[in-house]
Design a protein around this motif. Structure first.
Motif, mmCIF file in Angstrom:
data_model
loop_
_atom_site.group_PDB
_atom_site.id
_atom_site.type_symbol
_atom_site.label_atom_id
_atom_site.label_comp_id
_atom_site.label_asym_id
_atom_site.label_seq_id
_atom_site.Cartn_x
_atom_site.Cartn_y
_atom_site.Cartn_z
ATOM 1 N N TYR A 112 0.835 -1.202 0.000
ATOM 2 C CA TYR A 112 0.000 0.000 0.000
ATOM 3 C C TYR A 112 0.874 1.259 0.000
ATOM 4 C CZ TYR A 112 -3.788 -3.098 1.646
ATOM 5 O OH TYR A 112 -4.714 -4.102 1.799
ATOM 6 N N LEU A 113 1.928 1.227 0.824
ATOM 7 C CA LEU A 113 2.797 2.390 0.923
ATOM 8 C C LEU A 113 3.575 2.609 -0.372
ATOM 9 C CD1 LEU A 113 4.114 1.963 4.577
ATOM 10 C CD2 LEU A 113 2.133 3.269 3.778
ATOM 11 N N GLU A 114 3.963 1.545 -1.020
ATOM 12 C CA GLU A 114 4.662 1.680 -2.299
ATOM 13 C C GLU A 114 3.757 2.309 -3.351
ATOM 14 O OE1 GLU A 114 7.207 -0.799 -5.617
ATOM 15 O OE2 GLU A 114 6.606 -1.814 -3.783
ATOM 16 N N VAL A 115 2.520 1.866 -3.411
ATOM 17 C CA VAL A 115 1.570 2.442 -4.366
ATOM 18 C C VAL A 115 1.372 3.928 -4.053
ATOM 19 C CG1 VAL A 115 -0.841 2.420 -5.127
ATOM 20 C CG2 VAL A 115 0.418 0.264 -4.884
ATOM 21 N N ALA A 116 1.258 4.273 -2.786
ATOM 22 C CA ALA A 116 1.078 5.679 -2.401
ATOM 23 C C ALA A 116 2.297 6.510 -2.802
ATOM 24 C CB ALA A 116 0.828 5.779 -0.900
ATOM 25 N N ARG A 117 3.483 5.941 -2.648
ATOM 26 C CA ARG A 117 4.721 6.635 -3.020
ATOM 27 C C ARG A 117 4.774 6.870 -4.537
ATOM 28 N NH1 ARG A 117 7.652 3.475 -0.199
ATOM 29 N NH2 ARG A 117 8.361 2.041 -1.787
ATOM 30 N N VAL A 118 4.421 5.871 -5.307
ATOM 31 C CA VAL A 118 4.394 6.004 -6.766
ATOM 32 C C VAL A 118 3.388 7.087 -7.174
ATOM 33 C CG1 VAL A 118 3.755 4.812 -8.900
ATOM 34 C CG2 VAL A 118 5.240 3.678 -7.235
ATOM 35 N N GLU A 119 2.238 7.108 -6.518
ATOM 36 C CA GLU A 119 1.222 8.118 -6.824
ATOM 37 C C GLU A 119 1.683 9.514 -6.423
ATOM 38 O OE1 GLU A 119 -1.538 7.867 -8.689
ATOM 39 O OE2 GLU A 119 -0.753 5.845 -9.036
ATOM 40 N N ASP A 149 8.489 5.244 -13.404
ATOM 41 C CA ASP A 149 9.150 4.697 -14.585
ATOM 42 C C ASP A 149 10.108 5.723 -15.192
ATOM 43 O OD1 ASP A 149 9.453 2.628 -16.677
ATOM 44 O OD2 ASP A 149 8.396 4.073 -17.940
ATOM 45 N N GLU A 150 9.698 6.979 -15.241
ATOM 46 C CA GLU A 150 10.556 8.031 -15.797
ATOM 47 C C GLU A 150 11.798 8.243 -14.933
ATOM 48 O OE1 GLU A 150 12.240 10.631 -18.261
ATOM 49 O OE2 GLU A 150 10.490 9.423 -18.735
ATOM 50 N N ILE A 151 11.642 8.150 -13.618
ATOM 51 C CA ILE A 151 12.799 8.266 -12.723
ATOM 52 C C ILE A 151 13.811 7.164 -13.057
ATOM 53 C CG2 ILE A 151 13.582 8.115 -10.319
ATOM 54 C CD1 ILE A 151 10.804 9.332 -9.566
ATOM 55 N N GLU A 152 13.321 5.944 -13.242
ATOM 56 C CA GLU A 152 14.214 4.836 -13.581
ATOM 57 C C GLU A 152 14.827 5.023 -14.969
ATOM 58 O OE1 GLU A 152 12.284 1.064 -12.877
ATOM 59 O OE2 GLU A 152 12.716 1.214 -10.729
ATOM 60 N N LYS A 153 14.074 5.577 -15.908
ATOM 61 C CA LYS A 153 14.623 5.849 -17.245
ATOM 62 C C LYS A 153 15.734 6.896 -17.197
ATOM 63 C CE LYS A 153 10.626 4.518 -20.004
ATOM 64 N NZ LYS A 153 9.461 4.996 -20.769
ATOM 65 N N GLN A 154 15.698 7.742 -16.171
ATOM 66 C CA GLN A 154 16.756 8.740 -15.967
ATOM 67 C C GLN A 154 17.986 8.114 -15.301
ATOM 68 O OE1 GLN A 154 16.787 12.099 -16.724
ATOM 69 N NE2 GLN A 154 14.745 12.151 -17.600
ATOM 70 N N GLY A 155 17.930 6.798 -15.031
ATOM 71 C CA GLY A 155 19.075 6.091 -14.462
ATOM 72 C C GLY A 155 19.145 6.112 -12.944
ATOM 73 N N ILE A 156 18.008 6.350 -12.301
ATOM 74 C CA ILE A 156 17.958 6.428 -10.841
ATOM 75 C C ILE A 156 17.089 5.305 -10.300
ATOM 76 C CG2 ILE A 156 17.344 7.868 -8.851
ATOM 77 C CD1 ILE A 156 19.592 9.016 -10.676
ATOM 78 N N TRP A 157 17.628 4.574 -9.340
ATOM 79 C CA TRP A 157 16.855 3.577 -8.604
ATOM 80 C C TRP A 157 16.669 4.076 -7.180
ATOM 81 C CZ3 TRP A 157 20.040 -1.306 -10.286
ATOM 82 C CH2 TRP A 157 19.726 -1.614 -11.609
#
Length: 118
Positions: free
Chosen positions: A12-19, A29-37
């Motif tokens: 639940y917290l992960e979904v809230a963070r993504v939102e 997804d865009e953050i990861e495309k920028q090379g950041i995990w």
């Protein structure tokens, strides 16, 4: 058992963070495309009251501290009666996906965060 299984709260917290990122104007997804995990380094939760199956829960997500190499998300979860039932803090760190090195919050993300929180 009629109560939400405690292990589900991490999801639940992960979904809230993504939102939250989406409301800032960037998808995870865009953050990861920028090379950041953003791996999780710490997870702390306090259950005040149980959530029941089939309840619609409302999750408030906050960034209250300016990120450095870590970013801390604070959460409050409310039941349909608007009672706070859970408090949580999840800490993640910024990782360069190409070299697996911990880095400071990238400028593109810091600018979005500062516009909304800091």
């Amino acid at each position: 058992m009629k109560y939400v299984y405690y292990g589900n709260y991490a999801e639940y917290l992960e979904v809230a963070r993504v939102e939250l990122f989406r409301t800032l104007g960037i998808s995870y997804d865009e953050i990861e495309k920028q090379g950041i995990w953003l791996p999780v380094s710490e997870y702390k939760i306090k259950y005040l009251k149980p959530a029941l199956y089939d309840q619609v829960l409302e999750i408030h997500t906050y960034i209250k501290k300016k990120p450095g190499v870590r970013i801390e998300f604070e959460y409050e979860i409310y039941n349909p009666a608007q009672e706070k039932i859970t408090e949580a803090v999840v800490t993640l760190f910024f990782l360069d996906a190409t070299n697996n090195k911990i880095i400071k919050c990238p400028d593109f993300l810091m600018n979005l965060i500062e516009q909304h929180f800091c």
